[in-house]
Design a protein around this motif. Sequence first.
Motif, PDB file in Angstrom:
ATOM      1  N   GLY A 173       0.801  -1.226   0.000  1.00  0.00           N
ATOM      2  CA  GLY A 173       0.000   0.000   0.000  1.00  0.00           C
ATOM      3  C   GLY A 173       0.827   1.266   0.000  1.00  0.00           C
ATOM      4  N   GLY A 174       2.107   1.139  -0.336  1.00  0.00           N
ATOM      5  CA  GLY A 174       2.966   2.318  -0.403  1.00  0.00           C
ATOM      6  C   GLY A 174       3.299   2.682  -1.839  1.00  0.00           C
ATOM      7  N   MET A 175       4.254   3.581  -1.988  1.00  0.00           N
ATOM      8  CA  MET A 175       4.613   4.031  -3.333  1.00  0.00           C
ATOM      9  C   MET A 175       6.055   4.542  -3.336  1.00  0.00           C
ATOM     10  SD  MET A 175       2.601   6.817  -5.704  1.00  0.00           S
ATOM     11  CE  MET A 175       2.795   8.243  -4.609  1.00  0.00           C
ATOM     12  N   VAL A 176       6.740   4.240  -4.419  1.00  0.00           N
ATOM     13  CA  VAL A 176       8.087   4.786  -4.618  1.00  0.00           C
ATOM     14  C   VAL A 176       7.977   6.050  -5.455  1.00  0.00           C
ATOM     15  CG1 VAL A 176      10.289   4.400  -5.820  1.00  0.00           C
ATOM     16  CG2 VAL A 176       9.296   2.589  -4.393  1.00  0.00           C
ATOM     17  N   GLY A 177       8.741   7.062  -5.074  1.00  0.00           N
ATOM     18  CA  GLY A 177       8.875   8.261  -5.901  1.00  0.00           C
ATOM     19  C   GLY A 177      10.333   8.403  -6.284  1.00  0.00           C
ATOM     20  N   VAL A 178      10.594   8.763  -7.513  1.00  0.00           N
ATOM     21  CA  VAL A 178      11.995   8.830  -7.945  1.00  0.00           C
ATOM     22  C   VAL A 178      12.393  10.213  -8.440  1.00  0.00           C
ATOM     23  CG1 VAL A 178      12.283   6.389  -8.533  1.00  0.00           C
ATOM     24  CG2 VAL A 178      11.398   7.965 -10.260  1.00  0.00           C
ATOM     25  N   HIS A 179      13.668  10.493  -8.262  1.00  0.00           N
ATOM     26  CA  HIS A 179      14.331  11.576  -8.998  1.00  0.00           C
ATOM     27  C   HIS A 179      14.920  10.883 -10.220  1.00  0.00           C
ATOM     28  CE1 HIS A 179      17.398  15.103  -9.137  1.00  0.00           C
ATOM     29  NE2 HIS A 179      17.426  14.461 -10.289  1.00  0.00           N
ATOM     30  N   ALA A 180      14.347  11.150 -11.377  1.00  0.00           N
ATOM     31  CA  ALA A 180      14.700  10.396 -12.579  1.00  0.00           C
ATOM     32  C   ALA A 180      15.692  11.155 -13.462  1.00  0.00           C
ATOM     33  CB  ALA A 180      13.435  10.065 -13.374  1.00  0.00           C
ATOM     34  N   GLU A 181      16.939  10.736 -13.390  1.00  0.00           N
ATOM     35  CA  GLU A 181      17.951  11.192 -14.347  1.00  0.00           C
ATOM     36  C   GLU A 181      18.972  10.070 -14.460  1.00  0.00           C
ATOM     37  OE1 GLU A 181      18.901  15.861 -14.482  1.00  0.00           O
ATOM     38  OE2 GLU A 181      19.117  15.077 -12.469  1.00  0.00           O
ATOM     39  N   ASN A 182      19.484   9.848 -15.665  1.00  0.00           N
ATOM     40  CA  ASN A 182      20.485   8.796 -15.875  1.00  0.00           C
ATOM     41  C   ASN A 182      21.842   9.270 -15.354  1.00  0.00           C
ATOM     42  OD1 ASN A 182      22.686   7.322 -17.136  1.00  0.00           O
ATOM     43  ND2 ASN A 182      21.091   6.271 -18.297  1.00  0.00           N
ATOM     44  N   TYR A 183      22.225   8.693 -14.228  1.00  0.00           N
ATOM     45  CA  TYR A 183      23.411   9.135 -13.493  1.00  0.00           C
ATOM     46  C   TYR A 183      24.696   8.989 -14.314  1.00  0.00           C
ATOM     47  CZ  TYR A 183      26.790   9.128  -9.603  1.00  0.00           C
ATOM     48  OH  TYR A 183      27.820   9.368  -8.766  1.00  0.00           O
ATOM     49  N   LYS A 184      24.901   7.813 -14.886  1.00  0.00           N
ATOM     50  CA  LYS A 184      26.180   7.568 -15.566  1.00  0.00           C
ATOM     51  C   LYS A 184      26.332   8.438 -16.804  1.00  0.00           C
ATOM     52  CE  LYS A 184      27.396   3.334 -13.461  1.00  0.00           C
ATOM     53  NZ  LYS A 184      27.259   1.880 -13.405  1.00  0.00           N
ATOM     54  N   LEU A 185      25.227   8.624 -17.502  1.00  0.00           N
ATOM     55  CA  LEU A 185      25.296   9.465 -18.694  1.00  0.00           C
ATOM     56  C   LEU A 185      25.604  10.913 -18.324  1.00  0.00           C
ATOM     57  CD1 LEU A 185      25.033  10.050 -21.666  1.00  0.00           C
ATOM     58  CD2 LEU A 185      22.542  10.092 -21.396  1.00  0.00           C
ATOM     59  N   LEU A 186      24.935  11.408 -17.306  1.00  0.00           N
ATOM     60  CA  LEU A 186      25.192  12.814 -16.984  1.00  0.00           C
ATOM     61  C   LEU A 186      26.588  13.006 -16.384  1.00  0.00           C
ATOM     62  CD1 LEU A 186      24.723  13.781 -13.742  1.00  0.00           C
ATOM     63  CD2 LEU A 186      22.406  13.190 -14.321  1.00  0.00           C
ATOM     64  N   MET A 187      27.108  11.999 -15.680  1.00  0.00           N
ATOM     65  CA  MET A 187      28.481  12.100 -15.183  1.00  0.00           C
ATOM     66  C   MET A 187      29.457  12.185 -16.357  1.00  0.00           C
ATOM     67  SD  MET A 187      28.374  12.438 -12.001  1.00  0.00           S
ATOM     68  CE  MET A 187      30.077  12.283 -11.501  1.00  0.00           C
ATOM     69  N   TYR A 188      29.196  11.386 -17.380  1.00  0.00           N
ATOM     70  CA  TYR A 188      30.037  11.432 -18.572  1.00  0.00           C
ATOM     71  C   TYR A 188      29.976  12.819 -19.214  1.00  0.00           C
ATOM     72  CZ  TYR A 188      31.417  11.042 -23.405  1.00  0.00           C
ATOM     73  OH  TYR A 188      32.004  11.289 -24.609  1.00  0.00           O
ATOM     74  N   LEU A 189      28.755  13.351 -19.350  1.00  0.00           N
ATOM     75  CA  LEU A 189      28.595  14.658 -19.997  1.00  0.00           C
ATOM     76  C   LEU A 189      29.246  15.771 -19.176  1.00  0.00           C
ATOM     77  CD1 LEU A 189      24.915  14.245 -21.244  1.00  0.00           C
ATOM     78  CD2 LEU A 189      27.001  14.194 -22.647  1.00  0.00           C
ATOM     79  N   ILE A 190      29.131  15.669 -17.846  1.00  0.00           N
ATOM     80  CA  ILE A 190      29.767  16.664 -16.970  1.00  0.00           C
ATOM     81  C   ILE A 190      31.288  16.640 -17.194  1.00  0.00           C
ATOM     82  CG2 ILE A 190      30.407  17.115 -14.553  1.00  0.00           C
ATOM     83  CD1 ILE A 190      27.495  16.376 -13.787  1.00  0.00           C
ATOM     84  N   GLU A 191      31.851  15.452 -17.155  1.00  0.00           N
ATOM     85  CA  GLU A 191      33.312  15.348 -17.315  1.00  0.00           C
ATOM     86  C   GLU A 191      33.763  15.929 -18.638  1.00  0.00           C
ATOM     87  OE1 GLU A 191      34.887  11.378 -16.626  1.00  0.00           O
ATOM     88  OE2 GLU A 191      33.807  11.359 -14.703  1.00  0.00           O
ATOM     89  N   ARG A 192      32.986  15.632 -19.696  1.00  0.00           N
ATOM     90  CA  ARG A 192      33.365  16.121 -21.013  1.00  0.00           C
ATOM     91  C   ARG A 192      33.301  17.648 -21.070  1.00  0.00           C
ATOM     92  NH1 ARG A 192      30.336  13.693 -26.253  1.00  0.00           N
ATOM     93  NH2 ARG A 192      28.864  15.391 -25.866  1.00  0.00           N
ATOM     94  N   LEU A 193      32.241  18.222 -20.538  1.00  0.00           N
ATOM     95  CA  LEU A 193      32.109  19.685 -20.557  1.00  0.00           C
ATOM     96  C   LEU A 193      33.229  20.342 -19.757  1.00  0.00           C
ATOM     97  CD1 LEU A 193      28.236  19.872 -20.085  1.00  0.00           C
ATOM     98  CD2 LEU A 193      29.480  20.839 -22.036  1.00  0.00           C
ATOM     99  N   VAL A 194      33.504  19.801 -18.576  1.00  0.00           N
ATOM    100  CA  VAL A 194      34.533  20.405 -17.726  1.00  0.00           C
ATOM    101  C   VAL A 194      35.897  20.308 -18.408  1.00  0.00           C
ATOM    102  CG1 VAL A 194      35.712  20.254 -15.485  1.00  0.00           C
ATOM    103  CG2 VAL A 194      33.221  20.069 -15.590  1.00  0.00           C
TER     104      VAL A 194
END
Length: 456
Positions: A173-194
């Motif tokens: 009777g409960g529910m999961v709520g998520v913060h939805a973002e692809n972690y590994k992809l955004l880490m890759y993009l962050i590294e590339r931008l920096v």
Amino acid sequence: MDLVIRNGTIVTASDVFKADVGISGEKITAIGHGLTGEREIDAEGKLVFPGMIDPHVHMALPFGGTVSADDFKDGTVAAACGGVTTIIDFAIQAKGKSLAETVEARRAEADPDVCIDYGLHPAITDFTPEVLAEVPEMIAAGMPTFKLFMTYEGWAVDDGTLFATLEAAGANGGMVGVHAENYKLLMYLIERLVAEGKTAPRYHAESRPDFCEAEAVARAILWAEQTNSPLYFFHLSSRAGLEYIIASRDRGFPIYAETCTQYLLLTDERYDEPDFGGAKYVMSPPLRKEADQKALWRGLATGDIQVVGSDHCPFTMEQKRLGEEVFTKIPNGAPGVETTLPLLYSEGVGKGRISLNRLVEVFSTNPAKLFGLYPEKGTIAVGTDADLVIFDPDREVTISVENLHMKADYTPYEGMKVKGYPVITISRGEVICEHGQFKGEAGRGRFIARKRITRI
Ligand SMILES: [Zn+2]
């Protein structure tokens, strides 16, 4: 009766009608005409809403080497002055701690300070068989909703954790709520931008593109459908993500989404503000494009998005400057709990994007149902908690940090003109805010043991 609100126009998720509201003690005990009470408030020409419920706030949140600027007192004073009578914050598990210990520690922080009622979503970050066994225990103890971060160093959960928690919460009777973002992809993009020397606030948005959110939304939906569990998306920001939600709902699954005023009203052009001003809008997910805004407003109107929350997580400009050298060090978050109602009214109802009933539904009734607070909270009826907002639809206000109560020294909506503003907030029968003056006491708010969720 102790208090009567006379001649106001009552607005619920389904009705709009003129009547008096009578309050005895903490409850609404009469709705009718010609009611009299010890204290009377004339609400002629005003709207009377159920107290707003913000299911997504972060008071005193340690993040990025600092702590969000509002503690439970400051943040709930701000909430009350913005017409919010219930918040749901988070109890984020530290490594090696049980959920029970996590919640106890968070309650010790909140209980002496909260000025309005509150609940907690336990957030699982360190998944073990013992933690999984705590899921039904937490639901029984009044915390039926769990937050899982699909991103952030130290907080991100893997797919197995997400799958298992969906199963366990859904079955009880409960529910999961998520913060939805692809972690590994955004880490890759962050590294590339920096690495390319792209370190200004604007690159925060570029490092977390809409498809990063959409992929995580789609993946979480797959696990939810397979486990036949309800799933809630916190702070949905993109049209691309919304499309996956609509598709799953069309297949008949209980998939729910919240968006926030910042995604409805601001775009990524804000990241180009001079003098490091773009840092004000560094939040995750980031601000998007006009096409996303349009899709989100439409989703809110059609029912594909059911809830508006604020994701109130204020930092001062001094705190934001921790990331002057590189955007990855800017603490993520922005203030919003006090401005959500007037902005949603003015920009939503005032501009014909959503109806008056829909406003109450998305910021009070639906969060009450989805998070186990209904019907004590989330509507106006005899027997419910006397949590009410008297709202002046004609009052014109220019939003400014000068007249807000939170501790952040800026608002993303500085200078924005709104028509319609809350004038009196009542929490369990007590007038706690009147014309911008907070009248309540710290610690008067209560921890609410929530029930199992109601699917909507
Ligand atoms: Zn948040």
